[in-house]
Design a protein around this motif. Structure first.
Motif, PDB file in Angstrom:
ATOM      1  N   ILE A 542       7.550  -6.224   2.131  1.00  0.00           N
ATOM      2  CA  ILE A 542       7.058  -5.966   0.488  1.00  0.00           C
ATOM      3  C   ILE A 542       5.862  -5.064   0.832  1.00  0.00           C
ATOM      4  CG2 ILE A 542       7.586  -8.303  -0.271  1.00  0.00           C
ATOM      5  CD1 ILE A 542       4.679  -8.837  -0.486  1.00  0.00           C
ATOM      6  N   GLN A 543       5.583  -4.468   1.892  1.00  0.00           N
ATOM      7  CA  GLN A 543       4.564  -3.364   1.935  1.00  0.00           C
ATOM      8  C   GLN A 543       4.968  -2.192   1.201  1.00  0.00           C
ATOM      9  OE1 GLN A 543       1.487  -3.380   2.846  1.00  0.00           O
ATOM     10  NE2 GLN A 543       1.413  -5.352   3.703  1.00  0.00           N
ATOM     11  N   ASP A 544       6.402  -1.985   1.115  1.00  0.00           N
ATOM     12  CA  ASP A 544       6.730  -0.652   0.158  1.00  0.00           C
ATOM     13  C   ASP A 544       6.463  -0.975  -1.107  1.00  0.00           C
ATOM     14  OD1 ASP A 544       7.227   0.678   2.636  1.00  0.00           O
ATOM     15  OD2 ASP A 544       9.511   0.106   2.607  1.00  0.00           O
ATOM     16  N   SER A 545       6.490  -2.326  -1.616  1.00  0.00           N
ATOM     17  CA  SER A 545       6.429  -2.703  -3.075  1.00  0.00           C
ATOM     18  C   SER A 545       4.973  -2.520  -3.056  1.00  0.00           C
ATOM     19  CB  SER A 545       6.851  -4.013  -3.297  1.00  0.00           C
ATOM     20  OG  SER A 545       8.241  -4.249  -2.927  1.00  0.00           O
ATOM     21  N   LEU A 546       4.000  -3.081  -2.611  1.00  0.00           N
ATOM     22  CA  LEU A 546       2.598  -2.691  -2.861  1.00  0.00           C
ATOM     23  C   LEU A 546       2.260  -1.471  -2.579  1.00  0.00           C
ATOM     24  CD1 LEU A 546       1.073  -5.698  -0.118  1.00  0.00           C
ATOM     25  CD2 LEU A 546       1.236  -5.590  -2.742  1.00  0.00           C
ATOM     26  N   GLU A 547       2.905  -0.556  -1.841  1.00  0.00           N
ATOM     27  CA  GLU A 547       2.492   0.773  -1.895  1.00  0.00           C
ATOM     28  C   GLU A 547       2.959   1.468  -3.318  1.00  0.00           C
ATOM     29  OE1 GLU A 547       1.078   3.016  -0.108  1.00  0.00           O
ATOM     30  OE2 GLU A 547       0.683   1.865   1.928  1.00  0.00           O
ATOM     31  N   LEU A 548       4.217   1.009  -3.696  1.00  0.00           N
ATOM     32  CA  LEU A 548       4.604   1.697  -5.035  1.00  0.00           C
ATOM     33  C   LEU A 548       3.669   0.984  -6.272  1.00  0.00           C
ATOM     34  CD1 LEU A 548       6.883   2.982  -6.571  1.00  0.00           C
ATOM     35  CD2 LEU A 548       7.927   0.879  -6.635  1.00  0.00           C
ATOM     36  N   LEU A 549       3.386  -0.095  -5.864  1.00  0.00           N
ATOM     37  CA  LEU A 549       2.429  -0.941  -7.071  1.00  0.00           C
ATOM     38  C   LEU A 549       1.094  -0.264  -7.195  1.00  0.00           C
ATOM     39  CD1 LEU A 549       2.087  -3.341  -8.922  1.00  0.00           C
ATOM     40  CD2 LEU A 549       1.325  -4.727  -7.083  1.00  0.00           C
ATOM     41  N   MET A 550       0.657   0.342  -5.963  1.00  0.00           N
ATOM     42  CA  MET A 550      -0.772   0.876  -6.198  1.00  0.00           C
ATOM     43  C   MET A 550      -0.841   2.420  -6.261  1.00  0.00           C
ATOM     44  SD  MET A 550      -2.966  -0.641  -2.654  1.00  0.00           S
ATOM     45  CE  MET A 550      -1.634  -0.465  -1.386  1.00  0.00           C
ATOM     46  N   ARG A 551       0.584   2.922  -6.366  1.00  0.00           N
ATOM     47  CA  ARG A 551       0.585   4.406  -6.529  1.00  0.00           C
ATOM     48  C   ARG A 551      -0.097   4.798  -7.950  1.00  0.00           C
ATOM     49  NH1 ARG A 551       6.226   6.141  -5.309  1.00  0.00           N
ATOM     50  NH2 ARG A 551       5.589   5.698  -3.287  1.00  0.00           N
ATOM     51  N   GLY A 552      -0.935   5.708  -7.776  1.00  0.00           N
ATOM     52  CA  GLY A 552      -1.601   6.266  -9.039  1.00  0.00           C
ATOM     53  C   GLY A 552      -2.549   5.330  -9.773  1.00  0.00           C
ATOM     54  N   LYS A 553      -2.813   4.398  -9.231  1.00  0.00           N
ATOM     55  CA  LYS A 553      -3.965   3.416  -9.933  1.00  0.00           C
ATOM     56  C   LYS A 553      -5.303   3.320  -9.169  1.00  0.00           C
ATOM     57  CE  LYS A 553      -0.160   0.405 -11.642  1.00  0.00           C
ATOM     58  NZ  LYS A 553       0.858   1.339 -11.775  1.00  0.00           N
ATOM     59  N   THR A 554      -6.272   2.814  -9.897  1.00  0.00           N
ATOM     60  CA  THR A 554      -7.371   2.604  -9.272  1.00  0.00           C
ATOM     61  C   THR A 554      -7.210   0.966  -8.790  1.00  0.00           C
ATOM     62  OG1 THR A 554      -8.614   3.942 -10.778  1.00  0.00           O
ATOM     63  CG2 THR A 554      -9.788   2.089  -9.825  1.00  0.00           C
ATOM     64  N   VAL A 555      -7.368   1.195  -7.485  1.00  0.00           N
ATOM     65  CA  VAL A 555      -7.207  -0.363  -6.748  1.00  0.00           C
ATOM     66  C   VAL A 555      -8.352  -1.063  -6.280  1.00  0.00           C
ATOM     67  CG1 VAL A 555      -5.749  -1.683  -4.885  1.00  0.00           C
ATOM     68  CG2 VAL A 555      -4.894   0.284  -6.204  1.00  0.00           C
ATOM     69  N   ILE A 556      -8.811  -2.267  -6.337  1.00  0.00           N
ATOM     70  CA  ILE A 556      -9.847  -2.852  -5.774  1.00  0.00           C
ATOM     71  C   ILE A 556      -9.277  -4.101  -5.111  1.00  0.00           C
ATOM     72  CG2 ILE A 556     -11.898  -4.263  -6.171  1.00  0.00           C
ATOM     73  CD1 ILE A 556     -12.528  -2.864  -8.643  1.00  0.00           C
ATOM     74  N   ALA A 557      -9.215  -4.174  -3.695  1.00  0.00           N
ATOM     75  CA  ALA A 557      -8.509  -5.204  -3.024  1.00  0.00           C
ATOM     76  C   ALA A 557      -9.512  -5.851  -2.334  1.00  0.00           C
ATOM     77  CB  ALA A 557      -7.327  -4.402  -2.168  1.00  0.00           C
ATOM     78  N   ILE A 558      -9.471  -7.310  -2.255  1.00  0.00           N
ATOM     79  CA  ILE A 558     -10.132  -8.146  -1.646  1.00  0.00           C
ATOM     80  C   ILE A 558      -8.980  -8.735  -0.495  1.00  0.00           C
ATOM     81  CG2 ILE A 558     -11.358 -10.416  -1.363  1.00  0.00           C
ATOM     82  CD1 ILE A 558     -11.919 -10.159  -4.368  1.00  0.00           C
ATOM     83  N   ALA A 559      -9.373  -8.155   0.757  1.00  0.00           N
ATOM     84  CA  ALA A 559      -8.447  -8.452   1.923  1.00  0.00           C
ATOM     85  C   ALA A 559      -9.091  -8.601   3.265  1.00  0.00           C
ATOM     86  CB  ALA A 559      -7.286  -7.757   1.979  1.00  0.00           C
ATOM     87  N   HIS A 560      -8.382  -9.596   4.284  1.00  0.00           N
ATOM     88  CA  HIS A 560      -9.008  -9.316   5.517  1.00  0.00           C
ATOM     89  C   HIS A 560      -7.694  -9.003   6.420  1.00  0.00           C
ATOM     90  CE1 HIS A 560      -7.828 -13.693   4.958  1.00  0.00           C
ATOM     91  NE2 HIS A 560      -7.145 -13.463   5.984  1.00  0.00           N
ATOM     92  N   ARG A 561      -6.756  -9.044   6.037  1.00  0.00           N
ATOM     93  CA  ARG A 561      -5.539  -8.655   6.944  1.00  0.00           C
ATOM     94  C   ARG A 561      -5.478  -6.874   7.093  1.00  0.00           C
ATOM     95  NH1 ARG A 561       0.151 -11.962   6.427  1.00  0.00           N
ATOM     96  NH2 ARG A 561      -0.828 -13.703   6.819  1.00  0.00           N
ATOM     97  N   LEU A 562      -5.535  -6.370   8.280  1.00  0.00           N
ATOM     98  CA  LEU A 562      -5.706  -4.940   8.369  1.00  0.00           C
ATOM     99  C   LEU A 562      -4.658  -4.292   7.727  1.00  0.00           C
ATOM    100  CD1 LEU A 562      -7.057  -5.074  12.166  1.00  0.00           C
ATOM    101  CD2 LEU A 562      -8.180  -4.936   9.915  1.00  0.00           C
ATOM    102  N   SER A 563      -3.669  -4.787   7.794  1.00  0.00           N
ATOM    103  CA  SER A 563      -2.265  -4.167   7.053  1.00  0.00           C
ATOM    104  C   SER A 563      -2.473  -3.578   5.674  1.00  0.00           C
ATOM    105  CB  SER A 563      -0.945  -5.231   7.164  1.00  0.00           C
ATOM    106  OG  SER A 563      -1.397  -6.334   6.589  1.00  0.00           O
ATOM    107  N   THR A 564      -3.420  -4.423   4.993  1.00  0.00           N
ATOM    108  CA  THR A 564      -3.936  -3.922   3.570  1.00  0.00           C
ATOM    109  C   THR A 564      -5.075  -3.126   3.443  1.00  0.00           C
ATOM    110  OG1 THR A 564      -3.192  -6.159   2.656  1.00  0.00           O
ATOM    111  CG2 THR A 564      -4.581  -4.958   1.307  1.00  0.00           C
ATOM    112  N   ILE A 565      -6.006  -3.643   4.332  1.00  0.00           N
ATOM    113  CA  ILE A 565      -7.355  -2.776   4.376  1.00  0.00           C
ATOM    114  C   ILE A 565      -7.077  -1.325   4.854  1.00  0.00           C
ATOM    115  CG2 ILE A 565      -9.411  -2.710   5.631  1.00  0.00           C
ATOM    116  CD1 ILE A 565      -9.907  -5.899   5.525  1.00  0.00           C
ATOM    117  N   ALA A 566      -6.300  -1.054   5.789  1.00  0.00           N
ATOM    118  CA  ALA A 566      -6.219   0.124   6.380  1.00  0.00           C
ATOM    119  C   ALA A 566      -5.423   0.970   5.433  1.00  0.00           C
ATOM    120  CB  ALA A 566      -5.044   0.127   7.585  1.00  0.00           C
TER     121      ALA A 566
END
Length: 616
Positions: A542-566
């Motif tokens: 679902i990383q592609d879905s997350l990428e699509l979800l974040m596209r064009g948005k202001t994003v604040i992400a709480i995460a410790h998995r590098l796949s998201t933080i990176a």
């Protein structure tokens, strides 16, 4: 037709006044009864008529006895036909009509609609309470109080009206009739009335107090039972069925003790009233016979007084039970006020306006928030998120990351400082409009016990079926939704997901949550450990879905998995309510600060297991 007309007299869904319900029992009653006063006034008038007719019928008995004694049987009907016809009309026409009107007003207009209106208005007030309100109480106890308070208020109000008329009319009319026959005939009733009032004055306050304690214990018991049912998986995983039984048994034992205390009082009250009623019947009947033997009253007066005191005897027992019920219900209402009549901690200002988001910039300016505790959770934090920027929040447990998100959503109000979105202070905008502009995917995704479709439409109620299926496809939820079947045979998008979505796996719930936020398409996005419920394979899917979800948005992400933080433009490191570091991954590693120390423990692209909690 007549039923529908009476049922339409009270609108169960009338919009309430937008304010806290009164916090005293008396004003709480007035607040709701005032809304339906014409119907209640009609019920009072009709109740008065019913009581008058009931008393008049006992007068008819005495009158018929006297008429029969003083007139020859042959011309009895000729001489008294009109008077007898009047008695027939009152008994066969007036009484049934008045009782029918009373029942229609109470059973068709008041019982279903007033009860539902009180529940509806209380629910609308409580559901707008702050998050902290619900976190500090049992969901089951809150719901129990909403349901019980309405029924108890309506029931006691109707009982009070009926009881007042019957007591006033019966005792008042009896005294007048007895005194008219002979003033001494009223003496036993007067004495009984004084003793009856003294009895009520002794028992009623104690009944009210014990009823309130009993209702409080019942609400606590309900809360514990529902709490166990809501967390049944935890109960079973830790094999604590007996511990849970003991936890509920403790509350049930308290409720039993409260009930016993109440029933002891009821038994004592009933015995006292029975003794007084026996004295009333014997005293009045004996005195009436003696006065007749002295030629001072007629045989009709004996029939009237004996019949009426027997009726008063039956009524007094009913009145005592009604009074007991009234104050039991008042106690329940008083218990409900502890939940219902509490001020909202987070409210829109009177001049609040809808939030207008054009770019999506967010600024935290010297904000302070402590959850009411001493010491700082967030103290003097400053942070600016540029429009369209994607930042990752990192830091130890208790650093204030989730708190930062909570105050941005205005689940709690700041103690000091301000938060701006596109230059607008969120304290001055409407809460609903603020949250409509922010999409949130949380770590512990909670779904409503409704269909998949209903849960998705929470993102955008006006979404078409095509919109829903497109969002589901992008979230990769189309892989499992068609195979879903619930306990009632509903399938696919119509299948119900269970309380909090327990029928779905963590990964499935998370994909539904992502699809829901895709539908919402808000300009600001918050990801609070959004992929923590997924295994590595599911997360990658679902990383592609997350990428699509974040596209064009202001994003604040709480995460410790590098796949998201990176994937973030900037990392913001928090500790003890402050921003201690900010920059890209490479910049923070080079700085060799808190982030670098956490990074050094990573293996295989993930935070080490022992650091998972620290970075949450």
């Amino acid at each position: 037709m007549i039923f529908r007309w009476f049922e339409s007299l009270i609108d169960a869904f009338k919009e309430p006044e937008d304010g806290m319900p009164p916090d005293s029992v008396w004003r709480f009653y007035v607040f709701y009864l005032r809304q339906v006063w014409p119907v209640f006034a009609a019920a009072i008038v009709v109740g008065f008529g019913v009581a008058i007719v009931e008393v008049a019928m006992f007068g008819f008995i005495g009158r018929i006895v006297d008429l029969a004694k003083g007139a020859p049987a042959a011309d009895f009907f000729a001489r008294h036909g009109r008077e007898l016809l009047w008695m027939v009309l009152v008994t066969l026409v007036a009484r049934p009509v008045l009782i029918l009107l009373h029942d229609l007003l109470v059973n068709q207009a008041i019982v279903p609609n007033l009860t539902s209106r009180i529940r509806w208005q209380n629910h609308r007030y409580v559901i707008r309470q702050s998050l902290g309100f619900f976190q500090n109480d049992y969901a089951g106890r809150i719901a129990n109080r909403i349901m019980q308070t309405a029924g108890s208020l309506r029931e006691s109000a109707v009982q009070i009206v009926d009881a007042i008329w019957y007591v006033t009319i019966y005792t008042g009319s009896a005294l007048v009739m007895f005194a008219h026959a002979d003033v001494w005939l009223a003496a036993p009733l007067l004495l009984w009335l004084v003793l009856y009032v003294i009895t009520l004055a002794y028992f009623v306050p104690r009944t009210k107090e014990r009823s309130w304690k009993q209702s409080e214990a019942r609400s606590r018991l309900m809360g514990r039972i529902v709490d166990g049912y809501s967390n049944i998986l935890t109960l079973k995983l830790f094999a604590h069925t007996r511990r849970e039984e003991a936890y509920v048994a403790e509350a049930m034992g308290e409720q039993i003790q409260r009930m016993r205390s109440m029933t002891r009082l009821t038994t004592a009250m009933d015995a006292t009233i029975s003794a007084l009623n026996g004295l009333l019947i014997v005293g009045t009947s004996a005195l009436a016979v003696w006065l007749w033997s002295q030629g001072r009253v007629t045989v009709g007066a004996i029939a009237l007084s004996t019949g009426l005191v027997i009726r008063i005897h039956n009524m007094s027992g009913w009145i005592m039970w009604v009074v007991n019920g009234i104050f039991e219900n008042v106690g329940t209402v008083q218990d409900g006020l502890e939940t219902i009549a509490r001020p909202r901690l987070v409210q829109d200002r009177p001049d609040a306006v809808p939030l207008q988001v054009n770019r999506g910039g967010v600024r935290f300016e010297d904000i302070h928030f402590h959850y009411g505790k001493k010491g700082g959770v967030i103290a003097g934090l400053d942070l600016a998120v540029r429009p369209g920027e994607k930042i990752g929040l990192v830091g130890p447990s208790g650093a204030g990351k989730s708190t930062l998100v909570n105050v941005l959503l205005r689940l709690y109000d700041l103690e000091d400082g301000r938060i701006l979105i596109d230059g607008q202070d969120i304290a001055g905008v409407q809460q609903e409009s603020l949250r409509s502009q922010i999409g949130v995917v949380t770590q512990d995704t909670s779904l409503l016990h409704r269909s998949i479709r209903d849960n998705l439409l929470y993102g955008r109620p006006d979404a078409t079926e095509e919109d829903i299926r497109e969002a589901v496809r992008k979230a990769r939820a189309d892989e499992f939704i068609p195979q879903l079947v619930d306990g009632e045979g509903r399938t696919g998008y119509d299948a119900h997901v269970g309380e909090r979505g327990v029928k779905l796996s963590g990964g499935q719930r998370q994909r539904i949550a992502i699809a829901r936020v895709l539908l919402k398409d808000a300009p600001i996005l918050i990801l609070d450990e959004a992929t923590s419920a997924l295994d590595s394979e599911a997360e990658a899917a679902i990383q592609d879905s997350l990428e699509l979800l974040m596209r064009g948005k202001t994003v604040i992400a709480i995460a410790h998995r590098l796949s998201t933080i990176a994937r973030m433009d900037r990392l913001v490191v928090m500790d003890k309510g402050h921003v201690v570091e900010s920059g890209t991954h490479a910049e923070l590693i080079a700085r060799d600060g808190l982030y670098a120390r956490l990074w050094k423990r990573q293996t295989g692209g993930f935070v080490a297991a022992e650091d998972d909690a620290a970075l949450a």
